[in-house]
Design a protein around this motif. Structure first.
Motif, PDB file in Angstrom:
ATOM      1  N   ALA A  53       0.833  -1.201   0.000  1.00 21.17           N
ATOM      2  CA  ALA A  53       0.000   0.000   0.000  1.00 21.17           C
ATOM      3  C   ALA A  53       0.868   1.251   0.000  1.00 21.17           C
ATOM      4  N   LEU A  54       1.939   1.229   0.802  1.00 22.17           N
ATOM      5  CA  LEU A  54       2.874   2.358   0.838  1.00 22.17           C
ATOM      6  C   LEU A  54       3.552   2.533  -0.522  1.00 22.17           C
ATOM      7  N   THR A  55       3.879   1.418  -1.173  1.00 21.22           N
ATOM      8  CA  THR A  55       4.461   1.479  -2.515  1.00 21.22           C
ATOM      9  C   THR A  55       3.526   2.190  -3.478  1.00 21.22           C
ATOM     10  N   ASN A  56       2.241   1.859  -3.427  1.00 16.37           N
ATOM     11  CA  ASN A  56       1.274   2.490  -4.318  1.00 16.37           C
ATOM     12  C   ASN A  56       1.119   3.981  -4.036  1.00 16.37           C
ATOM     13  N   ILE A  57       1.212   4.356  -2.757  1.00 17.38           N
ATOM     14  CA  ILE A  57       1.142   5.777  -2.407  1.00 17.38           C
ATOM     15  C   ILE A  57       2.329   6.519  -3.010  1.00 17.38           C
ATOM     16  N   TRP A  58       3.521   5.930  -2.901  1.00 18.35           N
ATOM     17  CA  TRP A  58       4.709   6.569  -3.467  1.00 18.35           C
ATOM     18  C   TRP A  58       4.650   6.611  -4.990  1.00 18.35           C
ATOM     19  N   LEU A  59       4.095   5.561  -5.603  1.00 21.35           N
ATOM     20  CA  LEU A  59       3.932   5.581  -7.062  1.00 21.35           C
ATOM     21  C   LEU A  59       3.021   6.730  -7.478  1.00 21.35           C
ATOM     22  N   LEU A  60       1.986   6.981  -6.680  1.00 20.41           N
ATOM     23  CA  LEU A  60       1.081   8.084  -6.985  1.00 20.41           C
ATOM     24  C   LEU A  60       1.783   9.424  -6.830  1.00 20.41           C
ATOM     25  N   ARG A  61       2.578   9.551  -5.789  1.00 18.85           N
ATOM     26  CA  ARG A  61       3.281  10.820  -5.551  1.00 18.85           C
ATOM     27  C   ARG A  61       4.418  11.033  -6.541  1.00 18.85           C
ATOM     28  N   LEU A  62       4.902   9.956  -7.138  1.00 25.79           N
ATOM     29  CA  LEU A  62       6.033  10.045  -8.076  1.00 25.79           C
ATOM     30  C   LEU A  62       5.603   9.807  -9.518  1.00 25.79           C
ATOM     31  N   GLN A  63       4.315  10.014  -9.819  1.00 28.53           N
ATOM     32  CA  GLN A  63       3.837   9.739 -11.166  1.00 28.53           C
ATOM     33  C   GLN A  63       4.433  10.677 -12.212  1.00 28.53           C
ATOM     34  N   HIS A  64       5.014  11.787 -11.762  1.00 29.79           N
ATOM     35  CA  HIS A  64       5.643  12.728 -12.705  1.00 29.79           C
ATOM     36  C   HIS A  64       7.048  12.284 -13.093  1.00 29.79           C
ATOM     37  N   THR A  65       7.603  11.290 -12.429  1.00 29.23           N
ATOM     38  CA  THR A  65       8.955  10.825 -12.740  1.00 29.23           C
ATOM     39  C   THR A  65       8.908   9.829 -13.896  1.00 29.23           C
ATOM     40  N   PRO A  66      10.033   9.629 -14.608  1.00 29.95           N
ATOM     41  CA  PRO A  66      10.046   8.681 -15.719  1.00 29.95           C
ATOM     42  C   PRO A  66       9.703   7.263 -15.268  1.00 29.95           C
ATOM     43  N   GLU A  67       8.972   6.538 -16.098  1.00 27.79           N
ATOM     44  CA  GLU A  67       8.570   5.181 -15.760  1.00 27.79           C
ATOM     45  C   GLU A  67       9.770   4.278 -15.538  1.00 27.79           C
ATOM     46  N   SER A  68      10.841   4.478 -16.325  1.00 26.00           N
ATOM     47  CA  SER A  68      12.031   3.640 -16.178  1.00 26.00           C
ATOM     48  C   SER A  68      12.650   3.795 -14.800  1.00 26.00           C
ATOM     49  N   SER A  69      12.589   5.000 -14.233  1.00 24.41           N
ATOM     50  CA  SER A  69      13.144   5.235 -12.898  1.00 24.41           C
ATOM     51  C   SER A  69      12.316   4.520 -11.835  1.00 24.41           C
TER      52      SER A  69
END
Length: 299
Positions: free
Chosen positions: A162-178
Motif C-alpha cells: 500500500a505504501l508502494t502504491n502511495i509513493w507511485l502516486l506521488r512520483l507519477q511525474h517521474t520517468p517510468e524507467s526510474s
C-alpha cells in the motif's frame, strides 16, 4: 470487447498468474537450501541487472527525485515480506492477508495525502477487518491474532505494498524507467541487507552453506523467477495503462484464485470455511474500494 482491451486483460491476468504461482519456485529454492531472503536477493539482483542493461537511464533521476529511494525501500520490503511468508506459511492465508492492502491504502492516503475517508470507505474498512479476523481465527487460538511469522510478514507486506502504491502516486511525474528500477532495485537491495543482518543474527543460514549444494538445483529457478517477474512487471504496466482502475483490480484479484487453487491442489494450503468466508470479505472490500476509486475518477 475489442482486441486491445482483451490484450490488456490478458496481460494483467499473466501478471496475476506469475505472482499467484510464485510460491512454488520459491519453495523449491528453499528446499534446495536457498532461504527466501537470499532467494529474493538473487532473483531481484539478476532482474535489476537486466533492467539496468535495457534501460540504463533509469538510475539518472534519483538525484533529481530523491523520493525514489522511499519507493525503493517500500517495494523492497513488500517483496521480502511476501516471498518469505508465501514460502514458509499457508499460501491461501498469506495471499488473503496480503490483500488487506486497500485498507492500509485508505489509512496511508489519509495520513500522507490528506484524503479523509468517507462513510463508505469506513464501511469497507470494517468489512475487510471482519474478514481478517475470520482468516486469523482458528479453533486453537483464543484471540484472533496472527498465528506465526508468515501471518505477520503477510500483513507487513500488504502494508508496504500500500505504501508502494502511495509513493507511485506521488512520483507519477517521474520517468517510468526510474520507477521500475527503484522497485526492482529495492527488491535486491533490501533483500541483501536483510539477509546479511538476519544471517549475522543467526536467524537464517549463511549463504556460504550453499557451496555444498549443486548450483543446478536452484539456478534454474532463480533465472526463471527473474524472467517471470520482469515480464509480469511489463504486462502490469501495459494492462493498467489501458484499463480502468476497477477493471484492473478485478483482474488482479485472480491472483487469489491462482494461488488458492494451485496451493490447495498441491497440498500447500488448507481451505476452511473461515478462510473462505473471511477471504471473500477481504476480496469484496478490495473490489468495492477499486469501484469507488473509479467512480471518483470519472465523476
Amino acid at each position: 470487447m475489442t482486441t486491445r482491451p482483451m490484450l490488456a486483460v490478458l496481460a494483467l491476468a499473466l501478471n496475476a498468474l506469475v505472482w499467484g504461482l510464485s510460491w512454488w519456485p520459491l519453495r523449491q529454492l528453499d528446499a534446495a537450501g536457498l532461504h527466501p531472503l537470499w532467494a529474493t536477493a538473487a532473483v531481484f539482483t539478476l532482474a535489476t541487472l537486466v533492467l539496468t542493461f535495457i534501460s540504463p537511464q533509469g538510475w539518472r533521476h534519483f538525484h533529481q527525485h530523491p523520493q525514489l529511494w522511499w519507493l525503493m525501500a517500500a517495494s523492497g520490503l513488500t517483496n521480502i515480506g511476501f516471498n518469505w511468508a508465501v514460502t514458509t506459511g499457508d499460501v491461501v492465508r498469506v495471499v488473503l492477508l496480503f490483500y488487506l492492502m486497500p485498507t492500509w491504502s485508505l489509512l496511508l492516503a489519509w495520513w500522507m495525502l490528506g484524503e479523509r475517508p468517507t462513510r463508505g470507505a469506513l464501511m469497507r474498512l470494517s468489512l475487510a477487518l471482519v474478514g481478517v479476523l475470520l482468516v486469523l481465527k482458528t479453533p486453537e487460538s483464543p484471540w484472533p491474532l496472527p498465528q506465526d511469522l508468515p501471518d505477520v510478514l503477510a500483513l507487513l507486506a500488504g502494508f508496504c505494498f500500500a505504501l508502494t502504491n502511495i509513493w507511485l502516486l506521488r512520483l507519477q511525474h517521474t520517468p517510468e524507467s526510474s520507477r521500475m528500477v527503484a522497485m526492482f532495485g529495492g527488491g535486491a537491495l533490501m533483500a541483501v541487507v536483510c539477509a546479511i543482518l538476519a544471517t549475522w543474527a543467526g536467524v537464517i543460514p549463511a549463504l556460504s552453506m550453499l557451496a555444498t549444494n549443486d548450483i543446478g538445483a536452484w539456478a534454474p529457478y532463480v533465472l526463471g523467477l527473474s524472467a517471470a517477474f520482469l515480464v509480469s512487471n511489463f504486462t502490469l504496466q501495459y494492462g493498467a495503462a489501458r484499463l480502468s482502475a476497477h477493471t484492473t483490480a478485478m483482474v488482479m484479484m485472480s491472483e487469489v484464485v491462482f494461488a488458492s487453487v494451485s496451493s490447495v491442489a498441491l497440498g500447500a494450503s488448507a481451505l476452511t470455511w473461515r478462510v473462505g468466508l473471511g477471504g471473500g470479505m477481504i476480496v469484496l472490500a478490495a473490489l468495492l474500494a477499486s469501484q469507488a476509486h473509479t467512480d471518483k475518477t470519472h465523476a
